[in-house]
Design a protein around this motif. Sequence first.
Motif, PDB file in Angstrom:
ATOM      1  N   GLN A 114       0.391  45.758  15.549  1.00 24.74           N
ATOM      2  CA  GLN A 114      -0.092  44.660  16.385  1.00 24.74           C
ATOM      3  C   GLN A 114      -1.135  43.824  15.660  1.00 24.74           C
ATOM      4  O   GLN A 114      -1.131  42.594  15.716  1.00 24.74           O
ATOM      5  CB  GLN A 114      -0.677  45.210  17.688  1.00 24.74           C
ATOM      6  CG  GLN A 114      -0.974  44.138  18.731  1.00 24.74           C
ATOM      7  CD  GLN A 114       0.282  43.421  19.168  1.00 24.74           C
ATOM      8  OE1 GLN A 114       1.223  44.052  19.649  1.00 24.74           O
ATOM      9  NE2 GLN A 114       0.315  42.111  19.029  1.00 24.74           N
ATOM     10  N   GLN A 115      -2.041  44.490  14.952  1.00 21.56           N
ATOM     11  CA  GLN A 115      -3.044  43.769  14.165  1.00 21.56           C
ATOM     12  C   GLN A 115      -2.367  42.957  13.064  1.00 21.56           C
ATOM     13  O   GLN A 115      -2.754  41.815  12.797  1.00 21.56           O
ATOM     14  CB  GLN A 115      -4.040  44.747  13.543  1.00 21.56           C
ATOM     15  CG  GLN A 115      -5.072  44.073  12.636  1.00 21.56           C
ATOM     16  CD  GLN A 115      -5.955  45.079  11.913  1.00 21.56           C
ATOM     17  OE1 GLN A 115      -5.886  46.284  12.175  1.00 21.56           O
ATOM     18  NE2 GLN A 115      -6.773  44.596  10.997  1.00 21.56           N
TER      19      GLN A 115
ATOM     20  N   ASP B  33      -0.591  51.082   9.770  1.00 27.23           N
ATOM     21  CA  ASP B  33      -1.389  51.763  10.794  1.00 27.23           C
ATOM     22  C   ASP B  33      -1.525  50.976  12.086  1.00 27.23           C
ATOM     23  O   ASP B  33      -1.775  51.566  13.143  1.00 27.23           O
ATOM     24  CB  ASP B  33      -2.793  52.056  10.247  1.00 27.23           C
ATOM     25  CG  ASP B  33      -2.765  53.036   9.079  1.00 27.23           C
ATOM     26  OD1 ASP B  33      -2.103  54.079   9.221  1.00 27.23           O
ATOM     27  OD2 ASP B  33      -3.368  52.743   8.038  1.00 27.23           O
ATOM     28  N   SER B  34      -1.383  49.663  12.006  1.00 29.42           N
ATOM     29  CA  SER B  34      -1.572  48.840  13.200  1.00 29.42           C
ATOM     30  C   SER B  34      -0.637  47.636  13.179  1.00 29.42           C
ATOM     31  O   SER B  34      -1.034  46.538  12.772  1.00 29.42           O
ATOM     32  CB  SER B  34      -3.031  48.366  13.298  1.00 29.42           C
ATOM     33  OG  SER B  34      -3.221  47.571  14.468  1.00 29.42           O
TER      34      SER B  34
ATOM     35  N   HIS C 274      -1.802  46.461   6.638  1.00 30.55           N
ATOM     36  CA  HIS C 274      -2.292  46.852   7.958  1.00 30.55           C
ATOM     37  C   HIS C 274      -1.160  47.251   8.891  1.00 30.55           C
ATOM     38  O   HIS C 274      -1.377  47.981   9.856  1.00 30.55           O
ATOM     39  CB  HIS C 274      -3.105  45.716   8.584  1.00 30.55           C
ATOM     40  CG  HIS C 274      -4.376  45.410   7.861  1.00 30.55           C
ATOM     41  ND1 HIS C 274      -5.044  44.197   7.957  1.00 30.55           N
ATOM     42  CD2 HIS C 274      -5.102  46.173   7.000  1.00 30.55           C
ATOM     43  CE1 HIS C 274      -6.122  44.226   7.193  1.00 30.55           C
ATOM     44  NE2 HIS C 274      -6.180  45.406   6.606  1.00 30.55           N
TER      45      HIS C 274
ATOM     46  N   SER D 286       4.536  50.355  23.292  1.00 34.46           N
ATOM     47  CA  SER D 286       3.889  50.749  22.042  1.00 34.46           C
ATOM     48  C   SER D 286       4.727  51.704  21.214  1.00 34.46           C
ATOM     49  O   SER D 286       4.282  52.184  20.186  1.00 34.46           O
ATOM     50  CB  SER D 286       2.531  51.397  22.355  1.00 34.46           C
ATOM     51  OG  SER D 286       2.730  52.542  23.177  1.00 34.46           O
TER      52      SER D 286
ATOM     53  N   SER E 122       2.403  51.059  17.631  1.00 33.69           N
ATOM     54  CA  SER E 122       1.210  50.257  17.889  1.00 33.69           C
ATOM     55  C   SER E 122       0.514  50.741  19.141  1.00 33.69           C
ATOM     56  O   SER E 122       1.114  51.424  19.959  1.00 33.69           O
ATOM     57  CB  SER E 122       1.608  48.792  18.054  1.00 33.69           C
ATOM     58  OG  SER E 122       2.544  48.652  19.082  1.00 33.69           O
TER      59      SER E 122
END
Length: 228
Positions: A102-103, A99-100, A96, A168, A228
Amino acid sequence: MSTGLIIALIVIVAAVLIVAAVLFLRARRGGQGGRSLKGRFGPEYDRAVARHDGDTKAAERELSERVQRHGSLHERPLEPAQRQQYEARWAAAQEHFVDSPQQAVAEADQLLAELAGAKGFPDGGRYEEQLAALSVHHARHVDGYRRVHRAAHAGAGGGAGMAAVGQSGTAGTEEMREAMIEARLLFEELVGQSETKRHRPAPPESAKPADGQHHAPWAITRRHAKGS
């Protein structure tokens, strides 16, 4: 000089020598204790000293209290099925990150809290206490959990909180990438991976996707992660 006076002087000198010996032994034990704590906690010792503005005595008191509270803790072994589940969840979190970020750090933070609880450490709902216990038994890599937790909660808070991990763009992503890499070392210690598996540089060719579009979950690099 009377006999009574001589006896009194002898008693005084003996008392002074006894007090001096006691103070010397205490100072020696204190020095040995400091060296012992530094050897046990490693980088965590230096962080404690820095947190106390260079006051080594205060830092050593804090670390000694951690050992007193958590030194007798015995880690519970994981069942093979548990280990596989945790490893699968960690691999997913790393995937993950592409692509993300933060997730991914949020998932890693939650996973480490659950894993530590399953191993017998204080419940993840008491983060500070859990972190203190982990520092006693996994001092070399506990900062990875600290960094992931900070990144996950700073991002969730938004605003000024995001300043802790950057905005970000690249800076924030790089901080989270490094946190994930360091946290993985603690994860591997907790799940009890073998040295061979832990340091294996790459999976077999058969395990790689045929289209070459996706990277291995541990390959968290600057070019893989998006902002992010």
